[in-house]
Every structure is written in structure tokens, then in C-alpha cells.
Design a protein around this motif. Structure first.
Motif, PDB file in Angstrom:
ATOM      1  N   GLU A 283      14.921   5.409  17.739  1.00 32.56           N
ATOM      2  CA  GLU A 283      15.715   5.229  16.260  1.00 32.56           C
ATOM      3  C   GLU A 283      14.874   6.390  15.342  1.00 32.56           C
ATOM      4  O   GLU A 283      15.513   6.830  14.545  1.00 32.56           O
ATOM      5  CB  GLU A 283      15.725   3.846  15.843  1.00 32.56           C
ATOM      6  CG  GLU A 283      16.631   3.009  16.628  1.00 32.56           C
ATOM      7  CD  GLU A 283      16.534   1.795  16.282  1.00 32.56           C
ATOM      8  OE1 GLU A 283      15.939   1.366  15.207  1.00 32.56           O
ATOM      9  OE2 GLU A 283      17.124   0.672  16.973  1.00 32.56           O
ATOM     10  N   GLN A 284      13.534   6.258  15.373  1.00 34.80           N
ATOM     11  CA  GLN A 284      12.872   7.147  14.338  1.00 34.80           C
ATOM     12  C   GLN A 284      12.881   8.666  14.837  1.00 34.80           C
ATOM     13  O   GLN A 284      13.146   9.331  14.039  1.00 34.80           O
ATOM     14  CB  GLN A 284      11.166   6.708  14.467  1.00 34.80           C
ATOM     15  CG  GLN A 284      10.428   7.680  13.326  1.00 34.80           C
ATOM     16  CD  GLN A 284      10.786   7.321  11.932  1.00 34.80           C
ATOM     17  OE1 GLN A 284      10.900   6.145  11.620  1.00 34.80           O
ATOM     18  NE2 GLN A 284      11.193   8.262  11.320  1.00 34.80           N
TER      19      GLN A 284
ATOM     20  N   LEU B 243      15.591  10.090  16.058  1.00 35.10           N
ATOM     21  CA  LEU B 243      16.970  10.404  15.708  1.00 35.10           C
ATOM     22  C   LEU B 243      16.874  10.433  14.083  1.00 35.10           C
ATOM     23  O   LEU B 243      17.671  11.493  13.557  1.00 35.10           O
ATOM     24  CB  LEU B 243      17.952   9.449  16.318  1.00 35.10           C
ATOM     25  CG  LEU B 243      18.012   9.540  17.511  1.00 35.10           C
ATOM     26  CD1 LEU B 243      19.091   8.360  18.068  1.00 35.10           C
ATOM     27  CD2 LEU B 243      18.526  10.777  18.326  1.00 35.10           C
ATOM     28  N   ARG B 244      16.414   9.612  13.484  1.00 32.32           N
ATOM     29  CA  ARG B 244      16.432   9.668  12.009  1.00 32.32           C
ATOM     30  C   ARG B 244      15.562  11.070  11.445  1.00 32.32           C
ATOM     31  O   ARG B 244      16.072  11.562  10.582  1.00 32.32           O
ATOM     32  CB  ARG B 244      15.548   8.700  11.372  1.00 32.32           C
ATOM     33  CG  ARG B 244      16.222   7.364  11.262  1.00 32.32           C
ATOM     34  CD  ARG B 244      15.859   6.296  10.537  1.00 32.32           C
ATOM     35  NE  ARG B 244      14.608   5.697  10.783  1.00 32.32           N
ATOM     36  CZ  ARG B 244      14.234   4.867  11.530  1.00 32.32           C
ATOM     37  NH1 ARG B 244      15.401   3.971  11.861  1.00 32.32           N
ATOM     38  NH2 ARG B 244      13.278   4.333  12.013  1.00 32.32           N
ATOM     39  N   ASN B 245      14.451  11.561  12.117  1.00 33.96           N
ATOM     40  CA  ASN B 245      13.851  12.739  11.858  1.00 33.96           C
ATOM     41  C   ASN B 245      14.772  13.909  12.057  1.00 33.96           C
ATOM     42  O   ASN B 245      14.762  14.894  11.331  1.00 33.96           O
ATOM     43  CB  ASN B 245      12.611  12.874  12.934  1.00 33.96           C
ATOM     44  CG  ASN B 245      11.465  11.721  12.601  1.00 33.96           C
ATOM     45  OD1 ASN B 245      11.691  10.969  11.385  1.00 33.96           O
ATOM     46  ND2 ASN B 245      10.645  11.664  13.276  1.00 33.96           N
TER      47      ASN B 245
ATOM     48  N   GLU C 265      17.995  13.882  11.627  1.00 34.82           N
ATOM     49  CA  GLU C 265      19.220  13.718  11.059  1.00 34.82           C
ATOM     50  C   GLU C 265      20.311  13.295  11.982  1.00 34.82           C
ATOM     51  O   GLU C 265      21.462  13.773  11.869  1.00 34.82           O
ATOM     52  CB  GLU C 265      19.555  14.531  10.228  1.00 34.82           C
ATOM     53  CG  GLU C 265      18.459  14.538   8.940  1.00 34.82           C
ATOM     54  CD  GLU C 265      18.899  15.916   8.107  1.00 34.82           C
ATOM     55  OE1 GLU C 265      19.760  16.717   8.274  1.00 34.82           O
ATOM     56  OE2 GLU C 265      17.965  16.115   6.972  1.00 34.82           O
TER      57      GLU C 265
ATOM     58  N   THR D 265      22.222  10.321  14.979  1.00 33.93           N
ATOM     59  CA  THR D 265      22.509   8.763  15.352  1.00 33.93           C
ATOM     60  C   THR D 265      22.740   8.553  16.861  1.00 33.93           C
ATOM     61  O   THR D 265      22.802   9.665  17.437  1.00 33.93           O
ATOM     62  CB  THR D 265      23.503   8.158  14.779  1.00 33.93           C
ATOM     63  OG1 THR D 265      24.552   8.861  14.936  1.00 33.93           O
ATOM     64  CG2 THR D 265      23.208   8.388  13.032  1.00 33.93           C
TER      65      THR D 265
ATOM     66  N   ASP E 268      25.547  10.575  18.488  1.00 32.20           N
ATOM     67  CA  ASP E 268      25.384  11.849  18.542  1.00 32.20           C
ATOM     68  C   ASP E 268      24.913  12.230  20.067  1.00 32.20           C
ATOM     69  O   ASP E 268      25.144  13.307  20.517  1.00 32.20           O
ATOM     70  CB  ASP E 268      24.434  12.587  17.595  1.00 32.20           C
ATOM     71  CG  ASP E 268      25.104  12.466  16.438  1.00 32.20           C
ATOM     72  OD1 ASP E 268      26.289  12.706  16.004  1.00 32.20           O
ATOM     73  OD2 ASP E 268      24.418  12.076  15.438  1.00 32.20           O
TER      74      ASP E 268
END
Length: 234
Positions: free
Chosen positions: A45-46, A48-50, A52, A54, A57
């Protein structure tokens, strides 16, 4: 975005990374120890946040299936399979040793990735890399697809130290040992052997192999670990 997620739980550090059409986007590698199975989802999750992105995708998952730490192999395969099942995507199984070699490709060397096993043994393989001629059909500015091909000289095996020394002595070329735990053999390896310390495998390398290795993506339930040897008991 066409995202490939790469996962490695087989080496000392738990690594996740991703790529998009041949371009590495990001990597995270942490020593999670016994918390690996609990924290792996948060690591993804981190990541994917980095970048941008989800989970929606993610179009493909690549995961190292071994050899490596027995528990780590199981954790990585189980998580990748469950995640792929939930997302409705397929999974590409990746050899840990081939991915480790692909992270450090040196065309003029015999690249020998290895991982410490138990009882004086090592998981080890060997590859030769060659540059791939440019494809005239690919236009300038095309994605950064890996430009090296790997030919297997030794398929992944479990070898004792004396067997490794014999194997290396049988190849009269420069050799690059990629891994950790064989430093004490440096004096016995000879001047044509170089040691490249490596304790982590970039998840983006796993993702790139999943995208471009030519391996057939499998349904999540078809993924099987490749331990090479059984678990130590007692």
C-alpha cells in the motif's frame, strides 16, 4: 497506467516494487523479520501511494517463488496469489536467483547469484548476459525495456562450499558472485572472482522480469513455491 507489481520475500529484506511498460517506478525494501506476513500488505500500500497508484491499477503481479528463506517463500507466494485472486489478475513466477542476477547484470562476467541455505550449503545459479541488438521496429523514445538477455549456465541448485569452488574453477572467465555470506571464501576464490555484496532484491527488478521474461502468467491457484530443498526440522 499499466502497472506490474513485483514482490520478493525470499531474500533478507522484504522488497516490493513496480514498473509501468518497462519503466521502474518505485521500490521499498525493509527487514521485517517475523512481522513479514503481517506487514507485507502495508508495504505494498505504501509503495502504491508513493507512485500515486492504487490496487485497482495493478494489471499483473510478479513474485519470487524461491529458492530462499523457507517461511519467506511461503509468505510471498501466498500473499501474491491471494492478492491476484482478489484483483482478478494473473501472476508470473520468478526465480529468486535469476532476479538477483538481473539486478546486477555484467555482460563480461559470469554472474553467479547465491543465497545462504543451511548446514554449510548455498542456493546458487550462474548466468551469462549478452546485449540484445536494438529492434529496428521500435521507435525512438519507446519504453526502457531491459536490453540484456540471460543464458543459464547453471540452473538453481543447492551446493556445498567445496562444490561451489569446483564449479568456479571449471570456468576460465571473470566471475561475479552476487549475494551475502560467502565473504570468508574470498581468499580461496582467486583473482578472477569478484564479490558483490547484496542483501536485498529490488522489487522493480522482479516486476520487470514478470513483464519481459517471456514466462507465461498463471492463474493465482497455479503458483507453486520452488524450495529446492526441504525445511530443516530439529
Amino acid at each position: 497506467m499499466s502497472l506490474v507489481l513485483g514482490i520478493d520475500c525470499c531474500t533478507r529484506r522484504t522488497s516490493v516494487g513496480c514498473c509501468d511498460d518497462g519503466v521502474p517506478l518505485g521500490d521499498i525494501a525493509l527487514d521485517l523479520g517475523r512481522r513479514q506476513s503481517a506487514l507485507l500488505p502495508f508495504l505494498v500500500e505504501q509503495l502504491l501511494r508513493n507512485v500515486e497508484a492504487t490496487l485497482s491499477d495493478v494489471d499483473l503481479i510478479a513474485v519470487t517463488i524461491g529458492p530462499g528463506a523457507f517461511t519467506g517463500v511461503r509468505v510471498g507466494v501466498a500473499y501474491a496469489s491471494a492478492l491476484a485472486e482478489g484483483l482478478g489478475v494473473r501472476v508470473v513466477p520468478v526465480s529468486t536467483l535469476k532476479a538477483l542476477a538481473m539486478a546486477f547484470p555484467v555482460p563480461e562476467f559470469l554472474v553467479v547469484p547465491y543465497l545462504r541455505a543451511r548446514k554449510g550449503q548455498y542456493y546458487l545459479a550462474a548466468y551469462r548476459f549478452a546485449a540484445v541488438p536494438p529492434d529496428p521496429a521500435v521507435s525512438p523514445g519507446a519504453p526502457n525495456v531491459p536490453a540484456l538477455s540471460a543464458a543459464s549456465v547453471l540452473e538453481p541448485a543447492v551446493l556445498a562450499e567445496e562444490e561451489i569452488l569446483r564449479f568456479l574453477a571449471g570456468h576460465s572467465c571473470r566471475k561475479m558472485l552476487v549475494g551475502a555470506g560467502m565473504e570468508h571464501l574470498a581468499a580461496s576464490l582467486g583473482p578472477e572472482v569478484s564479490l558483490l555484496p547484496a542483501t536485498a532484491l529490488p522489487g522493480s527488478t522482479v516486476a520487470l522480469l514478470g513483464e519481459f521474461s517471456g514466462e507465461k502468467p498463471l492463474a493465482p491457484q497455479e503458483i507453486r513455491p520452488d524450495y529446492l530443498r526441504g525445511a530443516d526440522i530439529g
